[in-house]
Design an enzyme around this catalytic site. Sequence first.
Site, short mmCIF file in Angstrom:
data_model
loop_
_atom_site.label_atom_id
_atom_site.label_comp_id
_atom_site.label_asym_id
_atom_site.label_seq_id
_atom_site.Cartn_x
_atom_site.Cartn_y
_atom_site.Cartn_z
N CYS A 46 0.24 0.04 -17.29
CA CYS A 46 0.51 -1.20 -18.04
C CYS A 46 -0.50 -2.30 -17.77
O CYS A 46 -0.85 -3.06 -18.69
CB CYS A 46 1.93 -1.68 -17.75
SG CYS A 46 2.42 -1.61 -16.02
N HIS A 106 2.31 -8.88 -17.77
CA HIS A 106 1.26 -8.69 -16.77
C HIS A 106 0.05 -9.54 -17.16
O HIS A 106 -0.44 -9.46 -18.29
CB HIS A 106 0.82 -7.23 -16.70
CG HIS A 106 1.80 -6.33 -16.01
ND1 HIS A 106 2.97 -6.78 -15.44
CD2 HIS A 106 1.77 -4.98 -15.78
CE1 HIS A 106 3.62 -5.74 -14.90
NE2 HIS A 106 2.91 -4.65 -15.10
#
Length: 358
Positions: free
Chosen positions: A152, A245
Amino acid sequence: MTPSVTRWPVAVLGATGAVGQAFIRLLDGHPWFDLIEVAASERSAGKSYRDAAKWLEGKLPDAVATLTVKNCTPAEITAPIVFSALDSGVAGEVEAAFAKAGRMVLSNAKNYRMDADVPLVIPEVNGDHLGILTAQRRNRGWSGAIVTNANCATTVMAAALAPLHEAFTVTKVFATTMQAVSGAGYPGVASLDILGNVIPYIGDEEPKIETELVKLLGRYDGTSIHHADIVTSAHANRVPVEHGHTVCMSVAFATKPTPEQALVVLRNWTGHEAVRGLPSAPAPALIIRDENDRPQPRRDAARGRGMATTIGRVRGDHLFDLRLVAMSHNVVRGAAGGSILNAELLVKSGQLAGLGQS
């Protein structure tokens, strides 16, 4: 080629976990895919999904709540397309069994990402890498196949760097990640460890970033994937953020761009043409913010229904050539949504012909 009236039946493996639940939310009402089966561990098998799963976010779709959870075996799962949210500890053997049985497996696990004949795909960045599936089937004797998502955090980086690599050729990247707690799954990181804290280590994360990026930004020549010649140094940190993120990068290039030139490239980039118009594809794929304090997970993670990458603070760098900050939703773009977009591209490109025939 796109579906007309009928929808493809699909299944979710590891359906009770956080990423499995994200698949269920994103597949609810999907125009091309019909979720008909859910599967999980032996302790959940045989229960209704409502009883087996601790539902974490949003409303559990009624049609899924009453499904009986099955075991993660091709003998029990009939759907030709399988979305895998399995942990890497079990994913390798299970996913291979489904591919051997003629299913298309869209995997979030790390097990096959770096195999030479397995595409590691972000559709806007390297959708053409799906062409390696022909070699995968030939090499392994499978009638099905495995397509993987990137890690990710690497997904954030690759989406931001792809247009710059095309225009100026990236040679070095120094990256520091600030990764949301949802990336650790559920129950994930203990609250007394993460609240008011930063944890400067995420197991196996830095090697994934450093190896996966060069494959994502590599070149497919019709026969094999040639990795990009990029040296990456990554520092991975867990921070007290729910979703999103964030990656701060310093980047060196073979052809040094000015920040203004880089911004023109980023603003104009649309990615692979085949991705445009797919149900899960964000438009635009990249959102450029001019404010000094953006992107921010709380304000930007959900952009493009969680599928867009937000980029800001593009400026010169004293160490390399450019600095920038990129952020996207780790559970949507970096996991379940990324897999669904991969599957949509497979449908559109006609690569599912004969699927399910073992």
